[in-house]
Structures are given as C-alpha cells and as structure tokens.
Design a protein around this motif. Structure first.
Motif, PDB file in Angstrom:
ATOM      1  N   LYS A 276      -0.405  49.178  34.251  1.00 12.72           N
ATOM      2  CA  LYS A 276      -1.419  49.179  33.213  1.00 12.72           C
ATOM      3  C   LYS A 276      -1.516  47.791  32.583  1.00 12.72           C
ATOM      4  O   LYS A 276      -0.517  47.219  32.164  1.00 12.72           O
ATOM      5  N   VAL A 277      -2.734  47.269  32.533  1.00 13.72           N
ATOM      6  CA  VAL A 277      -2.984  45.972  31.919  1.00 13.72           C
ATOM      7  C   VAL A 277      -3.937  46.157  30.746  1.00 13.72           C
ATOM      8  O   VAL A 277      -4.989  46.784  30.885  1.00 13.72           O
ATOM      9  N   ILE A 278      -3.561  45.628  29.596  1.00 14.15           N
ATOM     10  CA  ILE A 278      -4.404  45.671  28.402  1.00 14.15           C
ATOM     11  C   ILE A 278      -4.795  44.238  28.056  1.00 14.15           C
ATOM     12  O   ILE A 278      -3.929  43.371  27.918  1.00 14.15           O
ATOM     13  N   MET A 279      -6.091  43.985  27.930  1.00 12.45           N
ATOM     14  CA  MET A 279      -6.564  42.636  27.627  1.00 12.45           C
ATOM     15  C   MET A 279      -7.224  42.595  26.257  1.00 12.45           C
ATOM     16  O   MET A 279      -8.091  43.408  25.949  1.00 12.45           O
ATOM     17  N   ILE A 280      -6.776  41.640  25.454  1.00  8.58           N
ATOM     18  CA  ILE A 280      -7.349  41.377  24.135  1.00  8.58           C
ATOM     19  C   ILE A 280      -8.122  40.074  24.232  1.00  8.58           C
ATOM     20  O   ILE A 280      -7.566  39.034  24.587  1.00  8.58           O
ATOM     21  N   VAL A 281      -9.409  40.109  23.947  1.00  6.04           N
ATOM     22  CA  VAL A 281     -10.287  38.949  24.101  1.00  6.04           C
ATOM     23  C   VAL A 281     -10.738  38.475  22.723  1.00  6.04           C
ATOM     24  O   VAL A 281     -11.358  39.240  21.972  1.00  6.04           O
ATOM     25  N   LEU A 282     -10.424  37.235  22.400  1.00  2.00           N
ATOM     26  CA  LEU A 282     -10.836  36.636  21.125  1.00  2.00           C
ATOM     27  C   LEU A 282     -11.883  35.569  21.407  1.00  2.00           C
ATOM     28  O   LEU A 282     -11.593  34.553  22.055  1.00  2.00           O
ATOM     29  N   GLY A 283     -13.092  35.789  20.934  1.00  2.00           N
ATOM     30  CA  GLY A 283     -14.203  34.904  21.247  1.00  2.00           C
ATOM     31  C   GLY A 283     -14.401  33.797  20.238  1.00  2.00           C
ATOM     32  O   GLY A 283     -13.809  33.790  19.149  1.00  2.00           O
ATOM     33  N   THR A 284     -15.265  32.866  20.604  1.00  2.00           N
ATOM     34  CA  THR A 284     -15.643  31.757  19.727  1.00  2.00           C
ATOM     35  C   THR A 284     -17.128  31.821  19.390  1.00  2.00           C
ATOM     36  O   THR A 284     -17.740  30.816  19.040  1.00  2.00           O
ATOM     37  N   ASP A 327     -19.947  43.734  33.208  1.00  2.00           N
ATOM     38  CA  ASP A 327     -20.181  45.177  33.201  1.00  2.00           C
ATOM     39  C   ASP A 327     -19.168  45.916  34.062  1.00  2.00           C
ATOM     40  O   ASP A 327     -18.563  46.909  33.634  1.00  2.00           O
ATOM     41  N   SER A 328     -18.962  45.444  35.285  1.00  2.00           N
ATOM     42  CA  SER A 328     -18.008  46.113  36.167  1.00  2.00           C
ATOM     43  C   SER A 328     -16.582  45.918  35.673  1.00  2.00           C
ATOM     44  O   SER A 328     -15.743  46.827  35.777  1.00  2.00           O
ATOM     45  N   PHE A 329     -16.288  44.738  35.100  1.00  2.00           N
ATOM     46  CA  PHE A 329     -14.952  44.479  34.555  1.00  2.00           C
ATOM     47  C   PHE A 329     -14.660  45.403  33.377  1.00  2.00           C
ATOM     48  O   PHE A 329     -13.588  46.018  33.298  1.00  2.00           O
ATOM     49  N   ALA A 330     -15.612  45.525  32.457  1.00  2.00           N
ATOM     50  CA  ALA A 330     -15.431  46.395  31.295  1.00  2.00           C
ATOM     51  C   ALA A 330     -15.284  47.850  31.712  1.00  2.00           C
ATOM     52  O   ALA A 330     -14.491  48.600  31.132  1.00  2.00           O
ATOM     53  N   LEU A 337      -9.561  47.397  27.116  1.00  2.00           N
ATOM     54  CA  LEU A 337     -10.184  46.114  26.814  1.00  2.00           C
ATOM     55  C   LEU A 337     -10.604  46.085  25.352  1.00  2.00           C
ATOM     56  O   LEU A 337     -11.355  46.946  24.894  1.00  2.00           O
ATOM     57  N   TYR A 338     -10.122  45.084  24.628  1.00  2.00           N
ATOM     58  CA  TYR A 338     -10.441  44.922  23.205  1.00  2.00           C
ATOM     59  C   TYR A 338     -11.103  43.552  23.018  1.00  2.00           C
ATOM     60  O   TYR A 338     -10.455  42.518  23.194  1.00  2.00           O
ATOM     61  N   VAL A 339     -12.388  43.550  22.675  1.00  2.00           N
ATOM     62  CA  VAL A 339     -13.129  42.303  22.535  1.00  2.00           C
ATOM     63  C   VAL A 339     -13.502  42.079  21.069  1.00  2.00           C
ATOM     64  O   VAL A 339     -14.091  42.956  20.429  1.00  2.00           O
ATOM     65  N   PHE A 340     -13.151  40.895  20.572  1.00  2.00           N
ATOM     66  CA  PHE A 340     -13.528  40.492  19.220  1.00  2.00           C
ATOM     67  C   PHE A 340     -14.417  39.254  19.337  1.00  2.00           C
ATOM     68  O   PHE A 340     -13.944  38.125  19.503  1.00  2.00           O
ATOM     69  N   ASN A 341     -15.702  39.481  19.261  1.00  2.00           N
ATOM     70  CA  ASN A 341     -16.654  38.388  19.404  1.00  2.00           C
ATOM     71  C   ASN A 341     -17.995  38.833  18.834  1.00  2.00           C
ATOM     72  O   ASN A 341     -18.202  40.021  18.561  1.00  2.00           O
ATOM     73  N   LYS A 342     -18.908  37.875  18.683  1.00  2.84           N
ATOM     74  CA  LYS A 342     -20.204  38.189  18.088  1.00  2.84           C
ATOM     75  C   LYS A 342     -21.163  37.050  18.423  1.00  2.84           C
ATOM     76  O   LYS A 342     -20.758  35.890  18.543  1.00  2.84           O
ATOM     77  N   SER A 343     -22.427  37.367  18.575  1.00  6.59           N
ATOM     78  CA  SER A 343     -23.416  36.348  18.913  1.00  6.59           C
ATOM     79  C   SER A 343     -23.687  35.411  17.739  1.00  6.59           C
ATOM     80  O   SER A 343     -23.825  35.857  16.596  1.00  6.59           O
TER      81      SER A 343
END
Length: 419
Positions: A276-284, A327-330, A337-343
C-alpha cells in the motif's frame, strides 16, 4: 497532538510518500502547510514521511528537511518553519527586483534569433538571473552534505540535456558482447530524465538500481535550473556500480516530473507487489491557463515563449503530461491520494499571490501565506486525516525499529549466557 487510533492499525505499514511541487518562490505554500503539520503533530516531517519527492523548489524543501543535525544526526537540522524563513530571507537575493526583466527577455530572444551581436550575447548569456545568489544560498543551506546522507528516502529529479551519458538497456538474454541497439532501446540518444535517488526502504530486496554519489547542492542546483530563469547546472557524478566519473548538465526537473510520473518512474521499481502506497501532494498553486484560438494565434512563434505572455508554451509543457496521466493515477490511488492545492488562475482574487515564480516582494510573501491558509481551510478534514496518518506512520516505524533492536538484544543476551 494527534495520536494513534487502535482501530486504524494494520498488519503492514503502508509507504508514505510526500510530493512537493516546483514553483520558485511559491514553494512558500508547501513550506507553510508543512509548518502547520509539524505544529499539529509535534513531530518533524522526516520523522513521519518515508519518501520525499518533487522537483525544483520542492527539491529544496525535501533535501533540507532530511538534512541530519550535526550534533543529533538522527534528527533533521531544519524544521518546516526554518524553510519558511529561508524563502523569506533568501528569495529577494535569488530573484532580485528587475524592472527590465521582460525587456531583457525579448532582447535576448531577438539577439539569439537574428542579430547575433557579441556584446548582447555576452550580456544576456546567463539568463534572467545570475545563478551565484541561488548557489550561495544552497551552499549555506546544505554545506558539504551528500544525497546519501538524507535521513529518509529522497528523490531529486533533473533533466540531463547532455545525451552523452545515456546508457542503452540490454535485453534479458543479452551479454556484454551483444549489440545494445535492440527493439526496446528507443531512447539511446538525446537528453533524458535523470532520477537522483537515495532509497532507504526495502533497499537491496526488490530493486538493485545503482545509487548516485552526488552532493545535495549539485542535485538541487540541477533540479532548480528553471529555463528562462537560470542557466543549466553542470556537475560530475559517480554511480555505485561504476568507478568512472560521469558528467551531466541538468535543467529544472519540473520539465517532466509530477506525482504521476514520480510514482511510475521513480518509485515503482522499489515497491513490493501489493504494498500500500499513500501519497501526500503539496502544491504551489495551479497556473495552467486555457487559451481561445484567436488569442493563441496572435502570440506567433515568439509570443508563445515570451515572459510578457507568461511563457504559455513552457507552461503547457510543464502541465501537459500531468493532465494526461492524473485521472488514471487518481483512480488507481483512490483514497490513498491526498492533494492540497488550488488554482491561482480560476476565480482569481485581487489579493491572491503572483503566478510568477520569481516574485519575492514582501507583499507577495504575505499573500503566499494567506493562500496556504485558504488551502488548509478548504481542506480541514483532509488535513486532520493526514496528520493522524503521519503520526500513525511514525508510531509504526518506531515500533518496528524497537522490535528489531529488541530482537538483537535478546540474541546478544542469549549468546552471552551461553558463553
């Protein structure tokens, strides 16, 4: 303080991967988010995360947070809040204010394409910013530390534009005397993506890839050499399975790297089947723009790479691969998958930070912090889940380590008794 929930324990500890995006001064956004994580958990990121990934400004953050403390080498030298101070202090030196930046970019492009005037070529050959300020800042940050010194697994991507270092892969049944230009070796010339990795989890069990002997300074300088902002970074490196010195010329890892590419290109060879792999993504901040056909056609051949137009073609190159894969990755990652980002583009507010990576003004620093706060406010429940998950991972890691050393102590005691 977040603690371990007994009901959430599992028989096998998952692999926690943190991905920090590139984005120059916008690296303050993930720096602020990680500061909040460290405050909420009472722990440092290197105590809770197994693998740190990400290009450009993300590589600065990741490498610094894994640098061992000189007097307590089991702990990191820097906390996330120290990296906030790093950007606030060094940003204005790395990206000094320049009212003529856009004009210099246009003259540089015009000179290179048409006039070939030696004086202008000399004046503009280093790009928009002189690399000495970034170099001085990173040398002060990392000192003589090597990639191999990283406390946890660390992946630093750069794109090597020097094709002389490409090694074609051999087929399964080939020997050293066989030709290497076989059916699957379609990338045997030109530039190529280069993963600079220190992998400490499951090392030598599931993957036998050679390890690079390189300083953190060189690895990060290469990964942060953003085209149109800095010149490329040339460095020498050896591999663990090859005594020869190899020469590389790196540009910004953001050219190809994103969470999807990292997962498949850098991590997949090291992951045990079924793990099991859990990825936390912190955007800029997302900066990918859309264009109407008339607007795009008005740019012309020079306008698509013009800073005045926010480098539209380069931004497309940065985002295209991710948009094709996300899309396929998510879907594959699902709830892991935990993504913290915003346009930064859509529904843009008047007080939002600049989309430029080189705005180190005090006003923009303040706006970057406020933007990070907005991301966290909109994802409070997700933030709480991530903090619980990270603390649980630290607890599991500590339990496994204590169990390992406990078994060694019992074995030594048994041997001592027999003697």
């Amino acid at each position: 303080m977040f603690g371990l929930s007994p009901s959430s324990e599992s028989s096998e500890k998952p692999l926690i991967v943190l991905f920090n995006y590139g984005g120059g001064m916008r690296g303050l956004i993930p720096a602020h988010i990680m500061t909040r994580i460290e405050l909420a958990t009472g722990l440092r990121m290197a105590e809770m995360v197994d693998v740190f990934c990400g290009p450009s400004t993300g590589s600065i953050l990741n490498a610094a947070l894994n640098l061992p403390h000189p007097s307590e080498p089991q702990f990191p030298k820097y906390k996330a809040r120290h990296m906030v101070r790093f950007y606030e202090r060094e940003g204005i030196n790395i990206f000094p204010p320049d009212r003529f930046r856009e004009l210099r970019g246009l003259i540089h492009d015009f000179n290179n394409r048409t006039m070939k005037i030696g004086t202008l070529n000399s004046l503009f050959r280093h790009g928009h910013y002189h690399p000495q300020y970034l170099s001085q800042s990173l040398k002060a940050l990392f000192g003589d530390a090597k990639l191999s010194h990283s406390l946890q697994s660390l992946v630093i991507p750069t794109y090597n534009i020097d094709g002389d270092q490409i090694s074609a892969l051999r087929e399964k049944n080939e020997t050293s005397n066989d030709p290497v230009h076989t059916v699957n070796n379609f990338m045997n010339e030109g530039g190529h993506a280069l993963w600079l990795k220190k992998m400490s989890f499951q090392k030598g069990i599931y993957c036998h890839q050679p390890e690079p002997d390189i300083s953190l300074y060189d690895a990060v300088m290469a990964s942060t050499a953003a085209p149109t902002y800095f010149p490329c970074h040339h460095f020498d490196m050896k591999w663990s399975d090859d005594p020869r010195t190899h020469h590389y010329t790196g540009i910004d890892g953001s050219i190809f790297d994103n969470p999807c590419t990292t997962y498949m290109g850098a991590l997949h060879p090291h992951i045990r089947p079924g793990q099991k792999v859990i990825m936390i993504v912190l955007g800029t901040g997302y900066t990918n723009r859309s264009f109407k056909k008339d607007e795009w056609n008005r740019f012309g051949s020079l306008g698509v790479v013009d800073p005045v137009n926010d480098l539209p073609l380069i931004n497309i190159f940065f985002h295209a691969a991710e948009s094709a894969l996300m899309d396929s990755f998510a879907t594959e990652m699902g709830e892991n998958l935990y993504v913290f980002n915003k346009s930064l583009i859509n529904d843009r507010k008047a007080n939002w930070p600049s989309t430029q990576i080189d705005d180190g003004s005090p006003e923009n620093l303040k706006r970057l912090k406020e933007f990070a706060d907005i991301i966290l406010e909109e994802n409070q429940s997700k933030f709480d889940d991530v903090c619980h998950l990270l603390v649980r991972n630290r607890d599991e890691r500590k339990k496994n380590k204590d169990g390992f050393f406990g078994a060694i102590r019992k074995s030594l005691d048994f041997i001592t008794e027999k003697i």
